[in-house]
Design an enzyme around this catalytic site. Structure first.
Site, short mmCIF file in Angstrom:
data_model
loop_
_atom_site.label_atom_id
_atom_site.label_comp_id
_atom_site.label_asym_id
_atom_site.label_seq_id
_atom_site.Cartn_x
_atom_site.Cartn_y
_atom_site.Cartn_z
N SER A 1 0.86 -1.18 0.00
CA SER A 1 0.00 0.00 0.00
C SER A 1 0.89 1.23 0.00
CB SER A 1 -0.87 -0.01 1.26
OG SER A 1 -1.44 1.27 1.49
N TYR B 1 -1.81 -1.02 10.25
CA TYR B 1 -2.04 -1.32 8.83
C TYR B 1 -0.77 -1.07 8.03
CZ TYR B 1 -4.07 -0.89 4.13
OH TYR B 1 -4.35 -1.04 2.79
N1 LIG Z 1 -8.49 0.69 -1.79
C1 LIG Z 1 -7.30 1.25 -1.65
O1 LIG Z 1 -7.11 2.46 -1.90
C2 LIG Z 1 -6.14 0.41 -1.19
C3 LIG Z 1 -4.93 1.05 -0.96
C4 LIG Z 1 -3.83 0.30 -0.56
C5 LIG Z 1 -3.95 -1.08 -0.42
N2 LIG Z 1 -5.14 -1.67 -0.62
C6 LIG Z 1 -5.20 -3.13 -0.46
O2 LIG Z 1 -5.98 -3.71 -1.47
C7 LIG Z 1 -6.45 -4.99 -1.02
C8 LIG Z 1 -7.91 -5.11 -1.39
O3 LIG Z 1 -8.68 -4.22 -0.59
P1 LIG Z 1 -9.86 -3.31 -1.17
O4 LIG Z 1 -9.39 -1.91 -1.17
O5 LIG Z 1 -10.41 -3.90 -2.40
O6 LIG Z 1 -10.89 -3.42 0.08
P2 LIG Z 1 -12.23 -4.25 0.27
O7 LIG Z 1 -12.57 -4.05 1.71
O8 LIG Z 1 -13.22 -3.81 -0.73
O9 LIG Z 1 -11.81 -5.77 0.00
C9 LIG Z 1 -11.13 -6.56 0.94
C10 LIG Z 1 -11.70 -7.96 0.93
O10 LIG Z 1 -10.93 -8.79 1.83
C11 LIG Z 1 -11.86 -9.66 2.49
N3 LIG Z 1 -11.31 -10.13 3.77
C12 LIG Z 1 -11.13 -9.40 4.90
N4 LIG Z 1 -10.69 -10.19 5.89
C13 LIG Z 1 -10.58 -11.44 5.39
C14 LIG Z 1 -10.19 -12.68 5.94
N5 LIG Z 1 -9.82 -12.80 7.23
N6 LIG Z 1 -10.19 -13.77 5.13
C15 LIG Z 1 -10.58 -13.67 3.84
N7 LIG Z 1 -10.98 -12.52 3.27
C16 LIG Z 1 -10.98 -11.42 4.04
C17 LIG Z 1 -13.08 -8.80 2.69
O11 LIG Z 1 -14.24 -9.57 2.97
C18 LIG Z 1 -13.17 -8.03 1.38
O12 LIG Z 1 -13.96 -8.73 0.43
C19 LIG Z 1 -6.19 -5.02 0.49
O13 LIG Z 1 -5.06 -5.80 0.77
C20 LIG Z 1 -5.89 -3.56 0.82
O14 LIG Z 1 -5.08 -3.43 1.95
C21 LIG Z 1 -6.24 -0.95 -1.01
#
Ligand SMILES: NC(=O)c1ccc[n+]([C@@H]2O[C@H](COP(=O)([O-])OP(=O)(O)OC[C@H]3O[C@@H](n4cnc5c(N)ncnc54)[C@H](O)[C@@H]3O)[C@@H](O)[C@H]2O)c1
Length: 254
Positions: free
Chosen positions: A144, A157
Site C-alpha cells: 500500500s 495497517y
Molecule cells: N483501496 C485502496 O485504496 C487500497 C490502498 C492500498 C492497499 N489496498 C489493499 O488492497 C487490497 C484489497 O482491498 P480493497 O481496497 O479492495 O478493500 P475491500 O474491503 O473492498 O476488499 C477486501 C476484501 O478482503 C476480504 N477479507 C477481509 N478479511 C478477510 C479474511 N480474514 N479472510 C478472507 N478474506 C478477508 C473482505 O471480505 C473483502 O472482500 C487489500 O489488501 C488492501 O489493503 C487498497
C-alpha cells in the site's frame, strides 16, 4: 486479450473491491479462477457479475478466513487440489482499521497483523507447492502507499503493508531459480469497501492527511485500475518483473 487461457488463479479478497475486479479481469482473459473471501455474500455478488459477463463457468468460490491456519489449510488447500494445480496467486484480502497509536489495544494490533500479514503468509505457504509445480508461478501481493508514506492513525495497517513488501522480496529471491516470480502492488486512493469506511477516529486531525487526492482523474479511481496492472504482472507481459512493487495511486504520492 486471452493471456490466461489454460492457467488457474487463486484470488483472495475476491468478494469486494480490487479482488473482485481482479477476478472479473482474469476470467475475461481466459483464466480459471478460484475466488476466495471470508464473506459469502460478497462471493455471491462476484459470481453474479461473472454470470452477467458470461465467464462464470470457469469460476469457483471458496469461503475462507485467511487469518486461520486450519481454515487456509482446509479451504485453500482443498480448492487448489480440486483445481488440479495453480499458476497465479493474488493475495488481495485485507482489512483497514484506524486508531490513535497510543490508544491501540494489543487485540486491535494483533487482528490487523493476523489478517494482512499472517494471512498473506498462510495462503502463500499453502499455494507455494502447486505454484512451484507449475514451473512459472506468480505471486502478486498487496502492499500500500501506507507502507512508505505517512498515513496517520494507520500504524498497524502500514506496518503490515511494509512487512508484505519485505516478504515479497524474500520469496522472489528464494524461489527465483524454480521459475517463481513475486511482485507487489502498492495501491492508494482506490474506491473499495475499505476506503468507503476507513474508520478514521472521530477526533482525527484531518490536516495530517495532506496527500489523499490523486493528481490525475476525478477523485478516487475504480478497482479495475489496479486489476489491469495485476493482470500485466501475472501474465507473460510481466515475465521479467520480480522482487519489486508498483505504486498505483494516480500520483497522490509523487
Ligand atoms: N483501496 C485502496 O485504496 C487500497 C490502498 C492500498 C492497499 N489496498 C489493499 O488492497 C487490497 C484489497 O482491498 P480493497 O481496497 O479492495 O478493500 P475491500 O474491503 O473492498 O476488499 C477486501 C476484501 O478482503 C476480504 N477479507 C477481509 N478479511 C478477510 C479474511 N480474514 N479472510 C478472507 N478474506 C478477508 C473482505 O471480505 C473483502 O472482500 C487489500 O489488501 C488492501 O489493503 C487498497
Amino acid at each position: 486479450m486471452q493471456r490466461f487461457t489454460g492457467r488457474t488463479a487463486l484470488i483472495t479478497g475476491a468478494g469486494s473491491g480490487i479482488g473482485q475486479a481482479t477476478v472479473l479481469r482474469f476470467l475475461s482473459e481466459g483464466a480459471t479462477v478460484i475466488a476466495a473471501d471470508i464473506v459469502p455474500k460478497g462471493l455471491e455478488t462476484t459470481r453474479q457479475m461473472a454470470e452477467k459477463a458470461g465467464t462464470a463457468a470457469r469460476l469457483t468460490t471458496c469461503e475462507v478466513d485467511i487469518s486461520s491456519e486450519s481454515s487456509v489449510q482446509q479451504q485453500i488447500g482443498g480448492a487448489i487440489k480440486k483445481a488440479g494445480g495453480l499458476h497465479v496467486l493474488v493475495n488481495g484480502a485485507g482489512i483497514l482499521r484506524s486508531s490513535h497509536t497510543h490508544l491501540t489495544s494489543l487485540e486491535f494490533w494483533n487482528r490487523i497483523l493476523a489478517v494482512n500479514l499472517t494471512g498473506t503468509f498462510l495462503v502463500t505457504r499453502e499455494a507455494l507447492p502447486a505454484l512451484l509445480e507449475s514451473g512459472n508461478g506468480v505471486v502478486v501481493n498487496f502492499s500500500s502507499t501506507s507502507a512508505t508514506f505517512a498515513h496517520p492513525y494507520m500504524a498497524a495497517y502500514a506496518a503490515t503493508k511494509g512487512g508484505i513488501q519485505s516478504f515479497t522480496h524474500t520469496i522472489a529471491s528464494e524461489y527465483a531459480k524454480q521459475g517463481l516470480r513475486a511482485v507487489a502492488v502498492a495501491p492508494g486512493s482506490i474506491e473499495s469497501g475499505m476506503t468507503n469506511d476507513p474508520g478514521i477516529p472521530a477526533d482525527a486531525d484531518m490536516s495530517l492527511f495532506s496527500k489523499m487526492s490523486p493528481a490525475i482523474g476525478q477523485g478516487f479511481a475504480s478497482p479495475d485500475s489496479v486489476a489491469g496492472v495485476i493482470a500485466m504482472f501475472a501474465s507473460d507481459d510481466g515475465k521479467f518483473i520480480t522482487g519489486t512493487e508498483l505504486r498505483i495511486d494516480g500520483g497522490t504520492h509523487m
